[in-house]
Design an enzyme around this catalytic site. Structure first.
Site, PDB file in Angstrom:
ATOM      1  N   ASN A   1       0.845  -1.187   0.000  1.00 23.82           N
ATOM      2  CA  ASN A   1       0.000   0.000   0.000  1.00 23.82           C
ATOM      3  C   ASN A   1       0.885   1.242   0.000  1.00 23.82           C
ATOM      4  O   ASN A   1       1.922   1.291   0.658  1.00 23.82           O
ATOM      5  CB  ASN A   1      -1.016   0.003   1.151  1.00 23.82           C
ATOM      6  CG  ASN A   1      -0.428  -0.229   2.518  1.00 23.82           C
ATOM      7  OD1 ASN A   1       0.621  -0.857   2.672  1.00 23.82           O
ATOM      8  ND2 ASN A   1      -1.103   0.248   3.535  1.00 23.82           N
TER       9      ASN A   1
ATOM     10  N   TYR B   1      -5.606  11.666   1.420  1.00 21.51           N
ATOM     11  CA  TYR B   1      -5.900  10.247   1.705  1.00 21.51           C
ATOM     12  C   TYR B   1      -6.491   9.428   0.553  1.00 21.51           C
ATOM     13  O   TYR B   1      -6.068   8.295   0.329  1.00 21.51           O
ATOM     14  CB  TYR B   1      -6.824  10.122   2.928  1.00 21.51           C
ATOM     15  CG  TYR B   1      -6.235  10.594   4.233  1.00 21.51           C
ATOM     16  CD1 TYR B   1      -4.914  11.035   4.352  1.00 21.51           C
ATOM     17  CD2 TYR B   1      -7.025  10.590   5.380  1.00 21.51           C
ATOM     18  CE1 TYR B   1      -4.406  11.471   5.560  1.00 21.51           C
ATOM     19  CE2 TYR B   1      -6.507  11.025   6.603  1.00 21.51           C
ATOM     20  CZ  TYR B   1      -5.200  11.465   6.685  1.00 21.51           C
ATOM     21  OH  TYR B   1      -4.702  11.881   7.881  1.00 21.51           O
TER      22      TYR B   1
ATOM     23  N   ASN C   1      -1.075   8.502   0.839  1.00 21.61           N
ATOM     24  CA  ASN C   1      -0.836   9.876   0.386  1.00 21.61           C
ATOM     25  C   ASN C   1      -1.441  10.844   1.396  1.00 21.61           C
ATOM     26  O   ASN C   1      -2.483  10.539   2.000  1.00 21.61           O
ATOM     27  CB  ASN C   1      -1.491  10.067  -0.996  1.00 21.61           C
ATOM     28  CG  ASN C   1      -1.025  11.331  -1.666  1.00 21.61           C
ATOM     29  OD1 ASN C   1      -1.484  12.428  -1.358  1.00 21.61           O
ATOM     30  ND2 ASN C   1      -0.102  11.180  -2.589  1.00 21.61           N
ATOM     31  N   ALA C   2      -0.814  12.004   1.542  1.00 25.21           N
ATOM     32  CA  ALA C   2      -1.330  13.030   2.446  1.00 25.21           C
ATOM     33  C   ALA C   2      -2.755  13.423   2.053  1.00 25.21           C
ATOM     34  O   ALA C   2      -3.559  13.799   2.909  1.00 25.21           O
ATOM     35  CB  ALA C   2      -0.416  14.245   2.428  1.00 25.21           C
TER      36      ALA C   2
ATOM     37  N   CYS D   1      -4.001   0.538  -2.764  1.00 19.64           N
ATOM     38  CA  CYS D   1      -3.849  -0.709  -2.010  1.00 19.64           C
ATOM     39  C   CYS D   1      -2.749  -1.595  -2.597  1.00 19.64           C
ATOM     40  O   CYS D   1      -2.456  -1.551  -3.801  1.00 19.64           O
ATOM     41  CB  CYS D   1      -5.141  -1.508  -2.046  1.00 19.64           C
ATOM     42  SG  CYS D   1      -6.502  -0.816  -1.108  1.00 19.64           S
TER      43      CYS D   1
ATOM     44  N   GLU E   1      -2.750  -4.884  -3.110  1.00 13.45           N
ATOM     45  CA  GLU E   1      -3.183  -5.894  -4.089  1.00 13.45           C
ATOM     46  C   GLU E   1      -3.265  -5.285  -5.484  1.00 13.45           C
ATOM     47  O   GLU E   1      -2.882  -5.888  -6.475  1.00 13.45           O
ATOM     48  CB  GLU E   1      -4.567  -6.450  -3.725  1.00 13.45           C
ATOM     49  CG  GLU E   1      -4.653  -7.123  -2.385  1.00 13.45           C
ATOM     50  CD  GLU E   1      -5.091  -6.164  -1.279  1.00 13.45           C
ATOM     51  OE1 GLU E   1      -4.515  -5.056  -1.177  1.00 13.45           O
ATOM     52  OE2 GLU E   1      -5.978  -6.540  -0.510  1.00 13.45           O
TER      53      GLU E   1
HETATM   54  N1  THU Z   1      -5.298  -1.516   2.233  1.00 15.26           N
HETATM   55  C1  THU Z   1      -4.705  -2.334   1.310  1.00 15.26           C
HETATM   56  O1  THU Z   1      -3.567  -2.112   0.905  1.00 15.26           O
HETATM   57  N2  THU Z   1      -5.426  -3.387   0.854  1.00 15.26           N
HETATM   58  C2  THU Z   1      -6.684  -3.706   1.242  1.00 15.26           C
HETATM   59  O2  THU Z   1      -7.295  -4.602   0.689  1.00 15.26           O
HETATM   60  C3  THU Z   1      -7.295  -2.978   2.369  1.00 15.26           C
HETATM   61  C4  THU Z   1      -6.634  -1.707   2.741  1.00 15.26           C
HETATM   62  C5  THU Z   1      -4.540  -0.384   2.729  1.00 15.26           C
HETATM   63  C6  THU Z   1      -5.058   0.965   2.312  1.00 15.26           C
HETATM   64  C7  THU Z   1      -4.545   1.860   3.402  1.00 15.26           C
HETATM   65  O3  THU Z   1      -3.227   2.226   3.082  1.00 15.26           O
HETATM   66  C8  THU Z   1      -4.500   0.955   4.629  1.00 15.26           C
HETATM   67  O4  THU Z   1      -4.556  -0.359   4.145  1.00 15.26           O
HETATM   68  C9  THU Z   1      -5.632   1.199   5.597  1.00 15.26           C
HETATM   69  O5  THU Z   1      -6.854   1.184   4.958  1.00 15.26           O
END
Ligand code: THU
Length: 140
Positions: free
Chosen positions: A48, A54, A51-52, A59, A61
């Site tokens: 993930n 948000y 960023n400032a 993500c 994945e």
């Molecule tokens: N996040 C992911 O990288 N994958 C997901 O499937 C769920 C959420 C990240 C986004 C954000 O940087 C942090 O987890 C909290 O939401």
């Protein structure tokens, strides 16, 4: 392929957990690591990247999948996602996974490198909207 061997699954979880160290998550402090294994046997990782501003966050994945697609890969055997507490992929990531196949295996692991769940995109996103829905024959 409908499932990975325990050894293959564990290996992908470990790669995702290792990648997690590169997560850029200064706002949530919730680092996520992902690793996608293509049918051709290549592995792409993602983390993930926050960023400032948000909503500009991406993500883990999706980054792994986008890296693979941008390198010419569209057929995925499995994707592993690792968080400290074994969190599940978000809805947006499930939708992006569904684009490339409902049978892709999804492995969910925790920060200890333990595999908690082996499932599929189909099971994570029942009734998915897929490319098929845009085929002319399927339109009203
Ligand atoms: N996040 C992911 O990288 N994958 C997901 O499937 C769920 C959420 C990240 C986004 C954000 O940087 C942090 O987890 C909290 O939401």
């Amino acid at each position: 392929m409908t499932s990975l061997s325990a050894q293959q699954a564990q290996a992908l979880i470990e790669i995702a957990n290792q990648a997690r160290q590169q997560a850029y998550a200064p706002y949530s402090n919730y680092p996520v690591g992902a690793a996608v294994r293509t049918k051709s046997g290549r592995v792409f990782t993602g983390v993930n990247v926050e960023n400032a501003a948000y909503p500009a966050t991406m993500c883990a994945e999706r980054i792994a999948i986008f890296k693979a697609v941008s390198e010419g890969e569209r057929e995925f055997e499995a994707i592993a996602v690792v968080t400290s507490n074994g969190g599940s992929p978000c809805g947006g990531c499930r939708q992006v996974m569904a684009e490339f196949g409902l049978e892709t295996i999804v492995l969910i692991g925790n920060g200890k490198g333990h595999l908690l769940l082996q499932t599929t995109v189909r099971d994570l996103l029942p009734g998915a909207f897929t490319p098929q829905d845009l085929q002319p024959d399927n339109r009203a």
